[in-house]
Motif scaffolding. Structure first.
Motif, PDB file in Angstrom:
ATOM      1  N   ASN A  52     -14.065 -69.819 -49.473  1.00  0.00           N
ATOM      2  CA  ASN A  52     -14.265 -69.048 -50.699  1.00  0.00           C
ATOM      3  C   ASN A  52     -14.460 -67.567 -50.405  1.00  0.00           C
ATOM      4  O   ASN A  52     -13.911 -66.714 -51.089  1.00  0.00           O
ATOM      5  CB  ASN A  52     -15.459 -69.594 -51.490  1.00  0.00           C
ATOM      6  N   ALA A  53     -15.234 -67.251 -49.384  1.00  0.00           N
ATOM      7  CA  ALA A  53     -15.451 -65.850 -49.015  1.00  0.00           C
ATOM      8  C   ALA A  53     -14.153 -65.193 -48.567  1.00  0.00           C
ATOM      9  O   ALA A  53     -13.862 -64.042 -48.922  1.00  0.00           O
ATOM     10  CB  ALA A  53     -16.507 -65.759 -47.920  1.00  0.00           C
ATOM     11  N   CYS A  54     -13.380 -65.930 -47.815  1.00  0.00           N
ATOM     12  CA  CYS A  54     -12.112 -65.399 -47.329  1.00  0.00           C
ATOM     13  C   CYS A  54     -11.135 -65.157 -48.484  1.00  0.00           C
ATOM     14  O   CYS A  54     -10.507 -64.100 -48.573  1.00  0.00           O
ATOM     15  CB  CYS A  54     -11.509 -66.367 -46.317  1.00  0.00           C
ATOM     16  N   MET A  55     -11.013 -66.126 -49.387  1.00  0.00           N
ATOM     17  CA  MET A  55     -10.105 -65.975 -50.526  1.00  0.00           C
ATOM     18  C   MET A  55     -10.559 -64.829 -51.423  1.00  0.00           C
ATOM     19  O   MET A  55      -9.735 -64.083 -51.955  1.00  0.00           O
ATOM     20  CB  MET A  55     -10.035 -67.276 -51.324  1.00  0.00           C
ATOM     21  N   HIS A  56     -11.870 -64.669 -51.583  1.00  0.00           N
ATOM     22  CA  HIS A  56     -12.387 -63.558 -52.386  1.00  0.00           C
ATOM     23  C   HIS A  56     -12.002 -62.227 -51.756  1.00  0.00           C
ATOM     24  O   HIS A  56     -11.644 -61.279 -52.452  1.00  0.00           O
ATOM     25  CB  HIS A  56     -13.900 -63.677 -52.535  1.00  0.00           C
ATOM     26  N   SER A  57     -12.060 -62.146 -50.435  1.00  0.00           N
ATOM     27  CA  SER A  57     -11.681 -60.905 -49.761  1.00  0.00           C
ATOM     28  C   SER A  57     -10.189 -60.624 -49.918  1.00  0.00           C
ATOM     29  O   SER A  57      -9.779 -59.465 -49.921  1.00  0.00           O
ATOM     30  CB  SER A  57     -12.064 -60.947 -48.286  1.00  0.00           C
ATOM     31  N   GLY A 117      -4.931 -63.262 -64.253  1.00  0.00           N
ATOM     32  CA  GLY A 117      -4.398 -64.539 -63.770  1.00  0.00           C
ATOM     33  C   GLY A 117      -3.201 -64.350 -62.869  1.00  0.00           C
ATOM     34  O   GLY A 117      -3.047 -65.044 -61.859  1.00  0.00           O
ATOM     35  N   MET A 118      -2.336 -63.399 -63.225  1.00  0.00           N
ATOM     36  CA  MET A 118      -1.167 -63.124 -62.390  1.00  0.00           C
ATOM     37  C   MET A 118      -1.573 -62.535 -61.049  1.00  0.00           C
ATOM     38  O   MET A 118      -0.994 -62.856 -60.014  1.00  0.00           O
ATOM     39  CB  MET A 118      -0.208 -62.180 -63.124  1.00  0.00           C
ATOM     40  N   MET A 119      -2.594 -61.676 -61.053  1.00  0.00           N
ATOM     41  CA  MET A 119      -3.064 -61.100 -59.793  1.00  0.00           C
ATOM     42  C   MET A 119      -3.664 -62.181 -58.896  1.00  0.00           C
ATOM     43  O   MET A 119      -3.453 -62.173 -57.686  1.00  0.00           O
ATOM     44  CB  MET A 119      -4.085 -60.005 -60.072  1.00  0.00           C
ATOM     45  N   ALA A 120      -4.410 -63.098 -59.493  1.00  0.00           N
ATOM     46  CA  ALA A 120      -5.004 -64.182 -58.706  1.00  0.00           C
ATOM     47  C   ALA A 120      -3.923 -65.088 -58.135  1.00  0.00           C
ATOM     48  O   ALA A 120      -4.022 -65.530 -56.987  1.00  0.00           O
ATOM     49  CB  ALA A 120      -5.965 -64.982 -59.572  1.00  0.00           C
ATOM     50  N   ALA A 121      -2.888 -65.360 -58.923  1.00  0.00           N
ATOM     51  CA  ALA A 121      -1.786 -66.204 -58.436  1.00  0.00           C
ATOM     52  C   ALA A 121      -1.031 -65.506 -57.312  1.00  0.00           C
ATOM     53  O   ALA A 121      -0.638 -66.139 -56.329  1.00  0.00           O
ATOM     54  CB  ALA A 121      -0.847 -66.537 -59.581  1.00  0.00           C
TER      55      ALA A 121
END
Length: 96
Positions: free
Chosen positions: A70-75, A33-37
């Protein structure tokens, strides 16, 4: 009369192993969660949002913009993403 023969074998520290597993799972969840934030506030994510805004304006809120975002955020969340996210994106659709 007492029964001195027990067929059941109990792990005396089973509760401790279970507790350790629970703590490890929660630590993993918190770390991810911290990495995603952190990724959400990165320059890569900001570039993705800017590209999404541009796409929405040009295509009048086309659903294809959501997939691109979504693809960009995933990258941005992959550890190997060292270059700006806009380098991975296709060009924004042109107006008709």
């Amino acid at each position: 009369m007492r029964n001195y023969y027990h067929d059941e074998n109990h792990d005396q520290f089973g509760w401790l192993k279970t507790l350790g597993l629970i703590v490890a799972v929660f630590a993993l969840m918190i770390t991810s969660g911290m990495m995603a934030a952190k990724a959400a506030d990165s320059p890569c994510a900001q570039a993705c949002r800017a590209r999404d805004d541009q796409c929405r304006v040009q295509t009048k809120n086309s659903p294809s913009c959501v997939g691109q975002l979504n693809a960009c955020m995933h990258s941005c969340m992959t550890p190997s993403a060292k270059e700006p996210a806009t380098a991975h994106l296709p060009a924004a659709p042109k107006k008709n």
